[in-house]
Write a protein that holds these residues in place. Structure first.
Motif, PDB file in Angstrom:
ATOM      1  N   GLU A  88      -4.008   3.264   0.963  1.00  0.00           N
ATOM      2  CA  GLU A  88      -2.964   4.164   1.475  1.00  0.00           C
ATOM      3  C   GLU A  88      -2.000   3.414   2.403  1.00  0.00           C
ATOM      4  O   GLU A  88      -0.795   3.682   2.403  1.00  0.00           O
ATOM      5  CB  GLU A  88      -3.615   5.343   2.194  1.00  0.00           C
ATOM      6  CG  GLU A  88      -4.314   6.296   1.217  1.00  0.00           C
ATOM      7  CD  GLU A  88      -5.115   7.392   1.911  1.00  0.00           C
ATOM      8  OE1 GLU A  88      -5.186   7.381   3.164  1.00  0.00           O
ATOM      9  OE2 GLU A  88      -5.671   8.255   1.200  1.00  0.00           O
ATOM     10  N   ASP A  89      -2.519   2.452   3.168  1.00  0.00           N
ATOM     11  CA  ASP A  89      -1.667   1.673   4.066  1.00  0.00           C
ATOM     12  C   ASP A  89      -0.743   0.726   3.291  1.00  0.00           C
ATOM     13  O   ASP A  89       0.426   0.576   3.629  1.00  0.00           O
ATOM     14  CB  ASP A  89      -2.533   0.864   5.046  1.00  0.00           C
ATOM     15  CG  ASP A  89      -3.334   1.765   5.976  1.00  0.00           C
ATOM     16  OD1 ASP A  89      -2.932   2.917   6.185  1.00  0.00           O
ATOM     17  OD2 ASP A  89      -4.373   1.306   6.501  1.00  0.00           O
ATOM     18  N   VAL A  90      -1.289   0.093   2.263  1.00  0.00           N
ATOM     19  CA  VAL A  90      -0.461  -0.788   1.422  1.00  0.00           C
ATOM     20  C   VAL A  90       0.612   0.041   0.715  1.00  0.00           C
ATOM     21  O   VAL A  90       1.771  -0.366   0.605  1.00  0.00           O
ATOM     22  CB  VAL A  90      -1.322  -1.550   0.389  1.00  0.00           C
ATOM     23  CG1 VAL A  90      -0.431  -2.357  -0.561  1.00  0.00           C
ATOM     24  CG2 VAL A  90      -2.299  -2.488   1.088  1.00  0.00           C
ATOM     25  N   THR A  91       0.224   1.208   0.238  1.00  0.00           N
ATOM     26  CA  THR A  91       1.171   2.117  -0.419  1.00  0.00           C
ATOM     27  C   THR A  91       2.301   2.495   0.528  1.00  0.00           C
ATOM     28  O   THR A  91       3.482   2.512   0.144  1.00  0.00           O
ATOM     29  CB  THR A  91       0.447   3.390  -0.905  1.00  0.00           C
ATOM     30  OG1 THR A  91      -0.585   3.020  -1.833  1.00  0.00           O
ATOM     31  CG2 THR A  91       1.412   4.344  -1.581  1.00  0.00           C
ATOM     32  N   SER A  92       1.951   2.769   1.764  1.00  0.00           N
ATOM     33  CA  SER A  92       2.957   3.117   2.771  1.00  0.00           C
ATOM     34  C   SER A  92       3.935   1.964   2.991  1.00  0.00           C
ATOM     35  O   SER A  92       5.149   2.163   3.083  1.00  0.00           O
ATOM     36  CB  SER A  92       2.254   3.480   4.086  1.00  0.00           C
ATOM     37  OG  SER A  92       3.192   3.768   5.092  1.00  0.00           O
ATOM     38  N   LEU A  93       3.409   0.747   3.052  1.00  0.00           N
ATOM     39  CA  LEU A  93       4.262  -0.435   3.207  1.00  0.00           C
ATOM     40  C   LEU A  93       5.203  -0.582   2.016  1.00  0.00           C
ATOM     41  O   LEU A  93       6.409  -0.829   2.180  1.00  0.00           O
ATOM     42  CB  LEU A  93       3.405  -1.696   3.351  1.00  0.00           C
ATOM     43  CG  LEU A  93       4.158  -3.034   3.354  1.00  0.00           C
ATOM     44  CD1 LEU A  93       5.082  -3.153   4.563  1.00  0.00           C
ATOM     45  CD2 LEU A  93       3.179  -4.203   3.335  1.00  0.00           C
ATOM     46  N   SER A  99      12.164   1.556  -0.657  1.00  0.00           N
ATOM     47  CA  SER A  99      13.243   2.474  -0.262  1.00  0.00           C
ATOM     48  C   SER A  99      14.284   1.815   0.640  1.00  0.00           C
ATOM     49  O   SER A  99      15.302   2.411   0.965  1.00  0.00           O
ATOM     50  CB  SER A  99      12.650   3.681   0.464  1.00  0.00           C
ATOM     51  OG  SER A  99      12.030   3.263   1.677  1.00  0.00           O
ATOM     52  N   GLY A 100      14.024   0.562   1.062  1.00  0.00           N
ATOM     53  CA  GLY A 100      14.964  -0.131   1.939  1.00  0.00           C
ATOM     54  C   GLY A 100      14.775   0.175   3.413  1.00  0.00           C
ATOM     55  O   GLY A 100      15.587  -0.219   4.240  1.00  0.00           O
ATOM     56  N   LEU A 101      13.677   0.862   3.765  1.00  0.00           N
ATOM     57  CA  LEU A 101      13.432   1.211   5.169  1.00  0.00           C
ATOM     58  C   LEU A 101      12.835   0.056   5.963  1.00  0.00           C
ATOM     59  O   LEU A 101      12.898   0.042   7.180  1.00  0.00           O
ATOM     60  CB  LEU A 101      12.487   2.423   5.256  1.00  0.00           C
ATOM     61  CG  LEU A 101      13.069   3.769   4.809  1.00  0.00           C
ATOM     62  CD1 LEU A 101      11.983   4.837   4.834  1.00  0.00           C
ATOM     63  CD2 LEU A 101      14.232   4.170   5.714  1.00  0.00           C
ATOM     64  N   HIS A 102      12.228  -0.904   5.265  1.00  0.00           N
ATOM     65  CA  HIS A 102      11.625  -2.032   5.975  1.00  0.00           C
ATOM     66  C   HIS A 102      12.710  -3.025   6.378  1.00  0.00           C
ATOM     67  O   HIS A 102      13.500  -3.462   5.546  1.00  0.00           O
ATOM     68  CB  HIS A 102      10.570  -2.731   5.103  1.00  0.00           C
ATOM     69  CG  HIS A 102       9.632  -3.578   5.900  1.00  0.00           C
ATOM     70  ND1 HIS A 102      10.027  -4.727   6.535  1.00  0.00           N
ATOM     71  CD2 HIS A 102       8.317  -3.423   6.178  1.00  0.00           C
ATOM     72  CE1 HIS A 102       8.980  -5.251   7.163  1.00  0.00           C
ATOM     73  NE2 HIS A 102       7.934  -4.480   6.960  1.00  0.00           N
ATOM     74  N   PRO A 103      12.780  -3.394   7.666  1.00  0.00           N
ATOM     75  CA  PRO A 103      13.884  -4.239   8.156  1.00  0.00           C
ATOM     76  C   PRO A 103      13.883  -5.666   7.602  1.00  0.00           C
ATOM     77  O   PRO A 103      14.910  -6.344   7.665  1.00  0.00           O
ATOM     78  CB  PRO A 103      13.670  -4.252   9.679  1.00  0.00           C
ATOM     79  CG  PRO A 103      12.221  -3.954   9.868  1.00  0.00           C
ATOM     80  CD  PRO A 103      11.857  -3.003   8.766  1.00  0.00           C
ATOM     81  N   GLU A 132       1.719   6.783  -6.622  1.00  0.00           N
ATOM     82  CA  GLU A 132       3.154   7.069  -6.676  1.00  0.00           C
ATOM     83  C   GLU A 132       3.910   6.098  -7.596  1.00  0.00           C
ATOM     84  O   GLU A 132       5.104   5.863  -7.429  1.00  0.00           O
ATOM     85  CB  GLU A 132       3.749   7.068  -5.257  1.00  0.00           C
ATOM     86  CG  GLU A 132       3.062   8.076  -4.337  1.00  0.00           C
ATOM     87  CD  GLU A 132       3.760   8.236  -2.999  1.00  0.00           C
ATOM     88  OE1 GLU A 132       4.999   8.286  -2.968  1.00  0.00           O
ATOM     89  OE2 GLU A 132       3.036   8.319  -1.975  1.00  0.00           O
ATOM     90  N   TYR A 133       3.190   5.497  -8.524  1.00  0.00           N
ATOM     91  CA  TYR A 133       3.754   4.575  -9.526  1.00  0.00           C
ATOM     92  C   TYR A 133       4.479   3.391  -8.883  1.00  0.00           C
ATOM     93  O   TYR A 133       5.393   2.800  -9.470  1.00  0.00           O
ATOM     94  CB  TYR A 133       4.699   5.319 -10.478  1.00  0.00           C
ATOM     95  CG  TYR A 133       4.020   6.460 -11.198  1.00  0.00           C
ATOM     96  CD1 TYR A 133       3.165   6.220 -12.270  1.00  0.00           C
ATOM     97  CD2 TYR A 133       4.208   7.771 -10.769  1.00  0.00           C
ATOM     98  CE1 TYR A 133       2.513   7.277 -12.918  1.00  0.00           C
ATOM     99  CE2 TYR A 133       3.553   8.834 -11.414  1.00  0.00           C
ATOM    100  CZ  TYR A 133       2.715   8.563 -12.485  1.00  0.00           C
ATOM    101  OH  TYR A 133       2.067   9.600 -13.113  1.00  0.00           O
TER     102      TYR A 133
END
Length: 281
Positions: A88-93, A99-103, A132-133
């Motif tokens: 779940e943590d890797v998925t979140s990353l 989505s481009g949210l990671h700086p 989530e594919y």
């Protein structure tokens, strides 16, 4: 499984970063590395707890495996829940990256995985369940890993003691008990993929179909003298057809183990070890 320091892996990450010209993220399994409590690192304080566990005919107990052995014996479910938490943590990353949210990354950056030891099993489950594919195009390289659970041997002074190993093995190879415990998660894709990696006959055809579909997106290196995660267990997991094409067996000309494939303390064979490391990576 059961490591508290990144030291061993820094040169692995550096090599991959330098020769692929791509950034490398070191991602810890839940309750390991910097996600473990600092008290678990204080080996001196652990000595006082050893006598109570030694009384169980436990010759494989050590200060290095005490915490993991105690926690998994107390609650074998932690093996599954820490793995699920990590997925779940890797998925979140990945969601942040895609989505481009990671700086630090462009949106839709390609994310591939290098996995070692139990991290390989975690990767197989993650790609199989494909939350989530997000992992549809992910490539994976597995080193010293990829076996079915029941063909692994985690009994080691560096991993877990024999009391813990027996408890864990009995817990995850009892199909009737597992079905009861996980009755509410039968439709959970992560649990279904996890079940597929426990024993050979569980979802066997579906599992083989998945690995054959992965094809060139997954490669595995197995070491001949690896007694923790042997080649036979990997072949049973992925199938003979996939193994012939995508699993390489290596054997280094020096004393090595699953836990220490490139032993830094062996200074007399330093050049040979460096050569084997470079060839492997």
């Amino acid at each position: 499984l059961n490591e508290r320091s990144w030291e061993k892996y820094l040169c692995w990450a550096e090599f991959l970063c330098k020769y692929t010209q791509r950034p490398v993220v070191l991602f810890p399994i839940a309750f390991h590395m910097n996600r473990s409590q600092t008290a678990w690192l204080n080996l001196r304080s652990l000595f006082k707890y050893l006598p109570s566990r030694l009384g169980k005919s436990n010759e494989s107990l050590s200060v290095a495996n005490f915490v993991l052995s105690e926690r998994l014996t107390e609650n074998p479910m932690r093996f599954y829940t820490s793995g699920k938490q990590t997925i779940e943590d890797v998925t979140s990353l990945l969601k942040d990256i895609k989505s481009g949210l990671h700086p630090l990354f462009h949106a839709d950056s390609q994310v591939d995985i290098f996995a070692y030891s139990i991290g390989a099993m975690l990767t197989q489950i993650m790609l199989m369940s494909n939350p989530e594919y997000l992992f549809s195009g992910t490539r994976a390289f597995l080193f010293c890993g990829g076996s079915l659970f029941d063909k692994m041997n985690g009994l080691s002074r560096n991993i877990m003691d024999n009391v813990c190993y027996k408890v864990l093995y009995a817990f995850y190879t009892n199909r009737t008990q597992l079905d009861k415990i996980f009755s509410l998660q039968q439709n959970d894709t992560i649990y279904k993929s996890f079940s597929s990696m426990l024993m050979e006959d569980v979802n066997k055809e579906e599992r083989y179909r998945f690995f054959n579909m992965m094809g060139d997106r997954m490669q595995i290196i197995s070491l001949q003298k690896d007694t923790v995660i042997p080649y036979d267990g990997i072949e049973a997991a992925v199938g003979k057809d996939f193994s012939k094409q995508h699993v390489i067996q290596l054997d280094y000309n020096y004393g090595y183990s699953h836990e220490q494939p490139f032993p830094v303390n062996n200074t007399s064979q330093k050049e040979l070890i460096n050569e084997s490391f470079n060839k492997t990576f």
